[in-house]
Structures are given as C-alpha cells and as structure tokens.
Design a protein around this motif. Structure first.
Motif, PDB file in Angstrom:
ATOM      1  N   VAL A  87       0.935  -1.233   0.098  1.00 35.18           N
ATOM      2  CA  VAL A  87       0.050  -0.080   0.107  1.00 35.18           C
ATOM      3  C   VAL A  87       0.716   1.372   0.160  1.00 35.18           C
ATOM      4  CG1 VAL A  87      -1.948  -1.194   1.401  1.00 35.18           C
ATOM      5  CG2 VAL A  87      -0.114  -0.016   2.458  1.00 35.18           C
ATOM      6  N   VAL A  88       0.258   2.409  -0.249  1.00 39.11           N
ATOM      7  CA  VAL A  88       1.137   3.734  -0.305  1.00 39.11           C
ATOM      8  C   VAL A  88       0.493   4.605   0.889  1.00 39.11           C
ATOM      9  CG1 VAL A  88       1.236   5.763  -1.677  1.00 39.11           C
ATOM     10  CG2 VAL A  88       0.817   3.646  -2.675  1.00 39.11           C
ATOM     11  N   ILE A  89       1.597   4.815   1.701  1.00 30.20           N
ATOM     12  CA  ILE A  89       1.174   5.782   2.869  1.00 30.20           C
ATOM     13  C   ILE A  89       1.508   7.123   2.463  1.00 30.20           C
ATOM     14  CG2 ILE A  89       1.816   6.266   5.317  1.00 30.20           C
ATOM     15  CD1 ILE A  89       2.816   3.644   5.777  1.00 30.20           C
TER      16      ILE A  89
ATOM     17  N   VAL B 236       5.260   6.487   0.873  1.00 31.96           N
ATOM     18  CA  VAL B 236       6.221   5.159   1.183  1.00 31.96           C
ATOM     19  C   VAL B 236       5.335   4.047   0.945  1.00 31.96           C
ATOM     20  CG1 VAL B 236       6.850   3.692   3.160  1.00 31.96           C
ATOM     21  CG2 VAL B 236       6.899   6.371   3.481  1.00 31.96           C
ATOM     22  N   ILE B 237       6.053   3.220  -0.061  1.00 30.24           N
ATOM     23  CA  ILE B 237       5.377   1.753  -0.437  1.00 30.24           C
ATOM     24  C   ILE B 237       5.816   0.892   0.617  1.00 30.24           C
ATOM     25  CG2 ILE B 237       4.907   0.387  -2.290  1.00 30.24           C
ATOM     26  CD1 ILE B 237       5.619   2.398  -4.028  1.00 30.24           C
ATOM     27  N   ILE B 238       4.800   0.248   1.178  1.00 27.20           N
ATOM     28  CA  ILE B 238       5.028  -0.971   2.447  1.00 27.20           C
ATOM     29  C   ILE B 238       3.987  -1.771   2.267  1.00 27.20           C
ATOM     30  CG2 ILE B 238       4.096   0.512   4.392  1.00 27.20           C
ATOM     31  CD1 ILE B 238       6.903  -0.317   5.589  1.00 27.20           C
ATOM     32  N   ASP B 239       4.201  -2.828   2.957  1.00 27.45           N
ATOM     33  CA  ASP B 239       3.195  -3.697   3.139  1.00 27.45           C
ATOM     34  C   ASP B 239       2.046  -3.365   4.072  1.00 27.45           C
ATOM     35  OD1 ASP B 239       5.724  -5.063   2.697  1.00 27.45           O
ATOM     36  OD2 ASP B 239       4.854  -6.995   2.722  1.00 27.45           O
ATOM     37  N   ARG B 240       0.701  -3.692   3.667  1.00 33.51           N
ATOM     38  CA  ARG B 240      -0.393  -3.139   4.642  1.00 33.51           C
ATOM     39  C   ARG B 240      -0.343  -3.302   6.027  1.00 33.51           C
ATOM     40  NH1 ARG B 240      -5.392  -5.857   2.442  1.00 33.51           N
ATOM     41  NH2 ARG B 240      -4.238  -7.401   2.936  1.00 33.51           N
ATOM     42  N   GLU B 241      -0.208  -4.309   6.703  1.00 33.78           N
ATOM     43  CA  GLU B 241      -0.089  -4.557   8.152  1.00 33.78           C
ATOM     44  C   GLU B 241       0.737  -3.615   8.726  1.00 33.78           C
ATOM     45  OE1 GLU B 241      -3.158  -5.721   9.469  1.00 33.78           O
ATOM     46  OE2 GLU B 241      -3.713  -6.434   7.572  1.00 33.78           O
ATOM     47  N   PRO B 242       1.922  -3.618   8.449  1.00 38.87           N
ATOM     48  CA  PRO B 242       2.633  -2.525   8.956  1.00 38.87           C
ATOM     49  C   PRO B 242       2.555  -1.305   8.686  1.00 38.87           C
ATOM     50  CG  PRO B 242       4.208  -4.261   7.773  1.00 38.87           C
ATOM     51  CD  PRO B 242       2.814  -4.488   7.499  1.00 38.87           C
ATOM     52  N   ALA B 243       2.032  -0.768   7.478  1.00 36.72           N
ATOM     53  CA  ALA B 243       1.543   0.497   7.272  1.00 36.72           C
ATOM     54  C   ALA B 243       0.491   0.959   8.380  1.00 36.72           C
ATOM     55  CB  ALA B 243       0.989   0.361   5.689  1.00 36.72           C
ATOM     56  N   LYS B 244      -0.380   0.179   8.616  1.00 39.06           N
ATOM     57  CA  LYS B 244      -1.564   0.333   9.548  1.00 39.06           C
ATOM     58  C   LYS B 244      -0.973   0.614  10.872  1.00 39.06           C
ATOM     59  CE  LYS B 244      -4.578  -3.116   8.865  1.00 39.06           C
ATOM     60  NZ  LYS B 244      -5.800  -4.115   8.779  1.00 39.06           N
TER      61      LYS B 244
ATOM     62  N   ASP C 276      -6.307   4.305  -0.372  1.00 35.95           N
ATOM     63  CA  ASP C 276      -7.254   3.253  -0.815  1.00 35.95           C
ATOM     64  C   ASP C 276      -6.909   2.310  -1.581  1.00 35.95           C
ATOM     65  OD1 ASP C 276      -9.130   4.312   1.225  1.00 35.95           O
ATOM     66  OD2 ASP C 276     -10.123   5.566  -0.142  1.00 35.95           O
ATOM     67  N   GLU C 277      -6.359   2.893  -2.817  1.00 35.98           N
ATOM     68  CA  GLU C 277      -5.976   1.877  -3.851  1.00 35.98           C
ATOM     69  C   GLU C 277      -4.754   1.072  -3.372  1.00 35.98           C
ATOM     70  OE1 GLU C 277      -4.488   2.336  -8.470  1.00 35.98           O
ATOM     71  OE2 GLU C 277      -5.280   4.116  -7.199  1.00 35.98           O
ATOM     72  N   GLU C 278      -5.137  -0.488  -3.429  1.00 32.22           N
ATOM     73  CA  GLU C 278      -3.770  -1.256  -3.153  1.00 32.22           C
ATOM     74  C   GLU C 278      -2.782  -1.154  -4.208  1.00 32.22           C
ATOM     75  OE1 GLU C 278      -5.482  -4.667  -1.711  1.00 32.22           O
ATOM     76  OE2 GLU C 278      -5.540  -3.945   0.459  1.00 32.22           O
ATOM     77  N   PHE C 279      -1.731  -1.510  -4.077  1.00 28.71           N
ATOM     78  CA  PHE C 279      -0.772  -1.538  -5.211  1.00 28.71           C
ATOM     79  C   PHE C 279      -0.459  -3.083  -5.904  1.00 28.71           C
ATOM     80  CE2 PHE C 279       3.398  -0.173  -6.744  1.00 28.71           C
ATOM     81  CZ  PHE C 279       3.056   1.057  -7.275  1.00 28.71           C
ATOM     82  N   THR C 280      -0.627  -3.950  -4.974  1.00 29.39           N
ATOM     83  CA  THR C 280      -0.348  -5.249  -5.411  1.00 29.39           C
ATOM     84  C   THR C 280      -0.801  -6.220  -4.544  1.00 29.39           C
ATOM     85  OG1 THR C 280       1.822  -5.580  -4.498  1.00 29.39           O
ATOM     86  CG2 THR C 280       1.726  -5.074  -6.821  1.00 29.39           C
TER      87      THR C 280
END
Ligand code: ARG
Length: 267
Positions: free
Chosen positions: A138-140, A199-207, A220-224
């Motif tokens: 995801v994108v922060i 920042v592009i990073i994994d969703r759970e750490p992002a949260k 909102d838009e997920e990357f992959t």
C-alpha cells in the motif's frame, strides 16, 4: 614415519578431548544444582530435535518487532509453533532484510521468516514453503497529500525499505526518485518530516505505522496483492517438506488463524 607420528598425535588429542568431555560430564553428575539441571534439559532438547534457526528483520510489526528486549509477532509465533511441531528449539537471528536469503543459503539460518513475499526472482535463489498469509503493498501519504491514485506517484519521491517488494515496485514508477531506508519505520519518519512524498510498504505494517504517527493516511487503492511464505535453502528439500507439514497442521488445527487474530483485528 612422519605419518605415523601424526596419526599418533591425532589419536592422543582425540583421547584428550574425550577424556575432557568425560570428566566434564562426571563432574556435572553429582552437582544437582538447578542451573545445571536446566542446562541438561536444554541439551537434551537439542539432542532430541535440534535447533531451528530463523532469520528475520524485526522491523516489521505486527509480523516481527521488538517489544522491550524481546522479538515478538505473528512470524515469531508461527516459527515457534513449527519448531514445536518438529520437536525443535527455535532460535531467532535478527538481521537486515536483504541479508535473510543469504543467511538461509549459507546455512547460517534454516528458515527465513520475515513477512517475505514469494517472487519469481527470489524463487531463483531459494525455495518457499506454502503460503501462510495474503498481503498487499500500500501507499502511505501525508493526510493532506494531493496524491489520490497510484498513477499520481509518477515523478514523486518515494520511500521504501531496502530490498523489499515495495522497493521493486517503486522502481517501476515513472520518473520517481526512490529513497531506500534500512527500516520501514525510517521511511515513515521521513514522510512525516516532509522529506519524501510517499512510502510503499506492506499493508499491516503500514496500519501500525499510521496509527503510531499523526498526520498520515493509507491510499485506498492497493498496489499489489502478495503471498507470504517461509524461505528455505534449495538443497534442503527435507526441511521444506517438514515445514509444509507443520504449516498444514497449524492451518488444520486453527492455530494459525489464532496467532494472526491475536495481532490483526479483522475490519
Ligand atoms: N513483503 C515484503 C518483501 O517480501 C517486505 C517484507 C519486509 N519484512 C521485514 N521483516 N522487514 O519484500
């Protein structure tokens, strides 16, 4: 002649080593102190199943992170449960994320468990177990960012953790400048300080990071969408089978879901 002397010396030194070993054991026997009993127990445990060494990068909550002096998280508990299934003792080695595959391949570690995404490139160097989680990049952004879609990232300065899939995807963004950090958290800090745009990073750490730092949001838009799995050296097919067997047992018993639910609350 020389050979004979050498052989004799070897026998002697072996005998000496054996004698030393023997005397150590003999000395340990009568002393029934608690510490020694614990040591014996640990030794026995090791003798039984051996040690399972896990390479990780404990900068990735809720999968692996430092809690006071301990490394905890979903991956740690999964690895712990796998070790238990296999009758082994888990040992954790914390290192840079981009050292994990090297550690597994050099035999420094048996398994790499680090929220590691299965990718074609990595599959050329290591085997992966069956997947144990579905993840996403995801994108922060700063709350007031003008970036509204993934396409808006073109030409922007993007922070990532070195060697992660976020790093790889950022590389594909047109005209983007990539800032690589050793820890995902450092990228998030740079974003908070206005040094970078996203920042592009994994969703759970992002949260977790967005929760801990004011003024940030997740696009909102997920990357992959990706799959996490355990990395194991290619020449260790036996361990791969054992780990997959243990994972299947954890899925079957509901233990895996239980571990994940402890750290991630379903939306
Ligand atoms: N899923 C991403 C990858 O495999 C990031 C993993 C980062 N893990 C960590 N423990 N720092 O590249």
């Amino acid at each position: 002649m020389k050979k004979k002397i050498l052989a004799l010396m070897l026998v002697c030194s072996m005998a000496a080593a054996l004698a030393a070993c023997g005397s150590k054991e003999a000395a340990a026997e009568p002393a029934a102190e608690e510490t020694e009993a614990a040591e014996d127990e640990a030794a026995e445990e090791e003798a039984a199943g051996g040690t399972l060494v896990m390479a990780t990068n404990a900068e990735f909550p809720p999968y692996e992170y430092h809690d006071n002096n301990e490394i905890v998280g979903i991956d740690v508990e999964i690895a712990q449960s796998i070790a238990e299934e296999l009758g082994m003792t888990l040992q954790i080695e914390d290192m840079a994320f981009d050292s994990i595959i090297l550690a597994v391949n050099s035999g420094k570690a048996d398994i790499g468990v680090a929220g590691m995404t299965v990718t074609e490139d990595r599959l050329e160097n290591v085997n992966f177990s069956d997947s144990y989680a579905t993840a996403a990049q995801v994108v922060i952004l700063k709350e007031d960012s003008e970036i509204a879609t993934v396409d808006d990232l073109a030409g922007k300065t993007i922070g990532v953790q070195l060697g992660t899939t976020g790093d790889i995807y950022a590389d594909d963004i047109e005209d983007a400048t990539i800032e690589r950090y050793n820890k995902g958290f450092e990228a998030v800090q740079a974003l908070s300080q206005g040094k970078i745009d996203a920042v592009i990073i994994d969703r759970e750490p992002a949260k977790v990071f967005v929760e801990e730092n004011e003024g940030l949001k997740i696009l909102d838009e997920e990357f992959t969408v990706e799959e996490y799995a355990i990395a194991i050296a290619k020449d260790n097919e036996e361990l791969l089978e054992k780990v997959n067997g243990a994972l299947a047992a954890l899925k079957e018993s509901g233990k895996l879901d239980e571990i994940i639910a402890k750290y991630i609350t379903a939306e």
